[in-house]
Design a protein around this motif. Structure first.
Motif, PDB file in Angstrom:
ATOM      1  N   UNK A 153     -38.469 -28.801  -9.672  1.00  0.00           N
ATOM      2  CA  UNK A 153     -37.237 -29.086  -8.946  1.00  0.00           C
ATOM      3  C   UNK A 153     -36.687 -27.864  -8.241  1.00  0.00           C
ATOM      4  N   UNK A 154     -35.638 -28.095  -7.461  1.00  0.00           N
ATOM      5  CA  UNK A 154     -34.806 -27.066  -6.861  1.00  0.00           C
ATOM      6  C   UNK A 154     -33.378 -27.531  -7.034  1.00  0.00           C
ATOM      7  N   UNK A 155     -32.512 -26.657  -7.534  1.00  0.00           N
ATOM      8  CA  UNK A 155     -31.134 -27.061  -7.830  1.00  0.00           C
ATOM      9  C   UNK A 155     -30.295 -27.301  -6.583  1.00  0.00           C
ATOM     10  N   UNK A 156     -30.675 -26.669  -5.443  1.00  0.00           N
ATOM     11  CA  UNK A 156     -29.855 -26.824  -4.255  1.00  0.00           C
ATOM     12  C   UNK A 156     -28.448 -26.303  -4.477  1.00  0.00           C
ATOM     13  N   UNK A 157     -27.445 -27.108  -4.139  1.00  0.00           N
ATOM     14  CA  UNK A 157     -26.055 -26.670  -4.271  1.00  0.00           C
ATOM     15  C   UNK A 157     -25.542 -26.710  -5.713  1.00  0.00           C
ATOM     16  N   UNK A 158     -26.337 -27.258  -6.638  1.00  0.00           N
ATOM     17  CA  UNK A 158     -25.907 -27.359  -8.033  1.00  0.00           C
ATOM     18  C   UNK A 158     -26.268 -26.102  -8.821  1.00  0.00           C
ATOM     19  N   UNK A 159     -25.950 -24.961  -8.244  1.00  0.00           N
ATOM     20  CA  UNK A 159     -26.108 -23.677  -8.912  1.00  0.00           C
ATOM     21  C   UNK A 159     -24.960 -22.795  -8.443  1.00  0.00           C
ATOM     22  N   UNK A 160     -25.069 -21.501  -8.661  1.00  0.00           N
ATOM     23  CA  UNK A 160     -23.987 -20.595  -8.281  1.00  0.00           C
ATOM     24  C   UNK A 160     -24.546 -19.256  -7.838  1.00  0.00           C
ATOM     25  N   UNK A 161     -23.732 -18.532  -7.096  1.00  0.00           N
ATOM     26  CA  UNK A 161     -24.134 -17.189  -6.669  1.00  0.00           C
ATOM     27  C   UNK A 161     -24.361 -16.288  -7.881  1.00  0.00           C
ATOM     28  N   UNK A 162     -23.583 -16.489  -8.926  1.00  0.00           N
ATOM     29  CA  UNK A 162     -23.760 -15.699 -10.140  1.00  0.00           C
ATOM     30  C   UNK A 162     -25.132 -15.925 -10.756  1.00  0.00           C
ATOM     31  N   UNK A 163     -25.640 -17.138 -10.676  1.00  0.00           N
ATOM     32  CA  UNK A 163     -26.933 -17.474 -11.282  1.00  0.00           C
ATOM     33  C   UNK A 163     -28.108 -16.963 -10.468  1.00  0.00           C
ATOM     34  N   UNK A 164     -28.029 -17.101  -9.136  1.00  0.00           N
ATOM     35  CA  UNK A 164     -29.190 -16.769  -8.292  1.00  0.00           C
ATOM     36  C   UNK A 164     -29.011 -15.501  -7.462  1.00  0.00           C
ATOM     37  N   UNK A 165     -27.816 -14.914  -7.473  1.00  0.00           N
ATOM     38  CA  UNK A 165     -27.597 -13.667  -6.747  1.00  0.00           C
ATOM     39  C   UNK A 165     -27.386 -13.816  -5.263  1.00  0.00           C
ATOM     40  N   UNK A 166     -27.191 -15.048  -4.799  1.00  0.00           N
ATOM     41  CA  UNK A 166     -26.942 -15.307  -3.386  1.00  0.00           C
ATOM     42  C   UNK A 166     -26.258 -16.657  -3.247  1.00  0.00           C
ATOM     43  N   UNK A 167     -25.807 -16.961  -2.043  1.00  0.00           N
ATOM     44  CA  UNK A 167     -25.144 -18.234  -1.813  1.00  0.00           C
ATOM     45  C   UNK A 167     -26.133 -19.385  -2.020  1.00  0.00           C
ATOM     46  N   UNK A 168     -25.736 -20.412  -2.753  1.00  0.00           N
ATOM     47  CA  UNK A 168     -26.614 -21.574  -2.910  1.00  0.00           C
ATOM     48  C   UNK A 168     -26.916 -22.230  -1.570  1.00  0.00           C
ATOM     49  N   UNK A 169     -28.010 -22.997  -1.528  1.00  0.00           N
ATOM     50  CA  UNK A 169     -28.407 -23.677  -0.296  1.00  0.00           C
ATOM     51  C   UNK A 169     -28.453 -25.182  -0.534  1.00  0.00           C
ATOM     52  N   UNK A 170     -28.375 -25.943   0.565  1.00  0.00           N
ATOM     53  CA  UNK A 170     -28.459 -27.395   0.464  1.00  0.00           C
ATOM     54  C   UNK A 170     -28.821 -27.968   1.820  1.00  0.00           C
ATOM     55  N   UNK A 171     -28.841 -29.292   1.884  1.00  0.00           N
ATOM     56  CA  UNK A 171     -29.123 -29.966   3.153  1.00  0.00           C
ATOM     57  C   UNK A 171     -28.056 -29.631   4.176  1.00  0.00           C
ATOM     58  N   UNK A 172     -26.790 -29.581   3.742  1.00  0.00           N
ATOM     59  CA  UNK A 172     -25.664 -29.265   4.617  1.00  0.00           C
ATOM     60  C   UNK A 172     -24.677 -28.385   3.865  1.00  0.00           C
ATOM     61  N   UNK A 173     -23.761 -27.818   4.593  1.00  0.00           N
ATOM     62  CA  UNK A 173     -22.772 -26.914   4.014  1.00  0.00           C
ATOM     63  C   UNK A 173     -21.582 -27.704   3.477  1.00  0.00           C
ATOM     64  N   UNK A 174     -21.843 -28.471   2.424  1.00  0.00           N
ATOM     65  CA  UNK A 174     -20.831 -29.319   1.797  1.00  0.00           C
ATOM     66  C   UNK A 174     -20.895 -29.095   0.289  1.00  0.00           C
ATOM     67  N   UNK A 175     -19.763 -28.757  -0.300  1.00  0.00           N
ATOM     68  CA  UNK A 175     -19.734 -28.517  -1.741  1.00  0.00           C
ATOM     69  C   UNK A 175     -19.802 -29.830  -2.509  1.00  0.00           C
ATOM     70  N   UNK A 176     -20.356 -29.774  -3.695  1.00  0.00           N
ATOM     71  CA  UNK A 176     -20.383 -30.941  -4.577  1.00  0.00           C
ATOM     72  C   UNK A 176     -18.976 -31.229  -5.092  1.00  0.00           C
ATOM     73  N   UNK A 177     -18.709 -32.495  -5.380  1.00  0.00           N
ATOM     74  CA  UNK A 177     -17.414 -32.870  -5.941  1.00  0.00           C
ATOM     75  C   UNK A 177     -17.442 -32.702  -7.458  1.00  0.00           C
ATOM     76  N   UNK A 178     -17.679 -31.451  -7.845  1.00  0.00           N
ATOM     77  CA  UNK A 178     -17.741 -31.058  -9.248  1.00  0.00           C
ATOM     78  C   UNK A 178     -16.897 -29.804  -9.398  1.00  0.00           C
ATOM     79  N   UNK A 179     -16.037 -29.722 -10.408  1.00  0.00           N
ATOM     80  CA  UNK A 179     -15.194 -28.534 -10.575  1.00  0.00           C
ATOM     81  C   UNK A 179     -15.995 -27.240 -10.547  1.00  0.00           C
TER      82      UNK A 179
END
Length: 360
Positions: A101-127
């Motif tokens: 798998x690839x987590x896409x936007x369901x990760x964090x900069x703290x975890x991967x050391x950079x801005x997460x990536x996804x299909x589009x620049x839209x945050x998940x509706x998760x706190x």
């Protein structure tokens, strides 16, 4: 359906029965994603009495890592220890399937050391969700290739198959979802274009599997619906299933909190989501159901609308559960309520702490 009946997959991989260990995150890997001895023991002790074990997520690139302690298959350095993991599963008598798998936007900069990536620049509706960066065309092509290379490594590590994780809000799910995919190019826009990325990943994985001379399975996991607006509706998933039926998949794994759950569409309320999807697949490939399996009766009820039953949390608290269900151990499969069983555990890894908190 007899749960002890073997299941022969399209690839030639044969499962000795219809019981499967569901993929679960156990956060036991080293900081770099390499398999630990504790991880090998965890899977080894739960592989008895099962047709197959599906591992927790293994990220195909470093920026696809979802959380600390997660498996990786992003480099050849991971192969040696993954080989030990597959061998431990085989020693218990089960086939070994690696979930990629690839987590896409369901990760964090703290975890991967950079801005997460996804299909589009839209945050998940998760706190706490971060705004991801939209992937470029070249990056998308590179990710498709990364899934192919991950498959090559899984083959080299002795696994019997890979499960492509297209569920649970991760990257492939994000491309299919109208919430996370707002693109207007080849990779998004219409329902059909939102299917293009996961279908391309399947094709690339299949190309890699075609290079091996031994049976090797390809599975796909999906989430049937999404709560957000916009979001995946059950009609979208049924359309996607029709496309998945044209691909060389060995099985379709339906990710559900409970196998009896109903859809979010008023047009599909007479049966469970699992029942509708099993009917739609129409025997083209086996369907695996999951969610809320605690007893032999649950397994039998699930198998009324699926070809195999995946067992998740019950295997964490009772590693011998499959042996009890298949009759190899004659004790009552569930001697205590699930919440009470958790309290008796030594809590050897963080997943048990999560379960203890949830069921206390």
């Amino acid at each position: 359906m007899n749960l002890n009946q073997p299941l022969v997959l399209r690839s030639g991989v044969t499962l000795k029965n219809r019981l499967i260990m569901a993929p679960m995150t156990v956060v036991l890997s080293f900081h770099d994603g390499i398999v630990t001895q504790e991880e090998i023991q965890h899977y080894g002790m739960r592989s008895k009495g099962l047709g197959a074990v599906i591992t927790g997520t293994a990220n195909v690139t470093d920026n696809g890592k979802g959380w600390p302690g997660e498996l990786t298959i992003a480099t050849d350095d991971a192969i040696a220890r993954l080989t030990e993991l597959s061998a431990a599963i085989h020693a218990g008598g089960a086939k070994a399937i690696l979930q990629i798998f690839h987590a896409g936007r369901m990760t964090s900069e703290k975890t991967i050391g950079e801005q997460p990536v996804s299909a589009s620049s839209v945050a998940a509706e998760v706190p706490g969700s971060e705004i991801p960066r939209e992937l470029s065309e070249n990056e998308i092509e590179a990710l498709i290739e990364a899934f192919g290379q991950a498959t090559r490594r899984a083959i080299a590590a002795g696994f019997d198959g890979v499960e492509i994780h297209g569920a649970n809000m991760y990257l492939l799910h994000q491309f299919f979802s109208p919430h996370s995919n707002r693109r207007t190019d080849h990779w998004g826009g219409s329902l059909e274009k939102r299917m293009n990325f996961p279908l391309a990943v399947i094709d690339r994985v299949a190309q890699e599997v075609a290079k091996t001379s031994r049976p090797f399975a390809i599975g796909y996991r999906l989430s049937p619906v999404e709560a957000t607006v916009p979001g995946i509706r059950f009609e979208d998933t049924l359309a996607f299933v029709e496309q998945l039926k044209t691909k060389p998949l060995d099985y379709l794994h339906i990710s559900l909190k409970h196998f009896t759950r109903r859809a979010n569409s008023q047009a599909y309320q007479e049966k469970s989501e699992l029942a509708y999807i099993h009917e739609a697949v129409a025997g083209v490939m086996p369907v695996i159901g999951v969610g809320g399996v605690r007893t032999k009766e649950d397994v039998e009820a699930l198998l009324e609308n699926a070809d195999a039953a995946a067992i998740a949390q019950q295997l964490l608290v009772d590693p011998e559960f499959p042996l009890k269900v298949t009759g190899e151990i004659t004790d009552d499969p569930v001697s205590k309520p699930f919440g009470e069983a958790i309290k008796d555990l030594p809590m050897p890894h963080p997943m048990f702490k999560y379960l203890e908190k949830r069921y206390k």
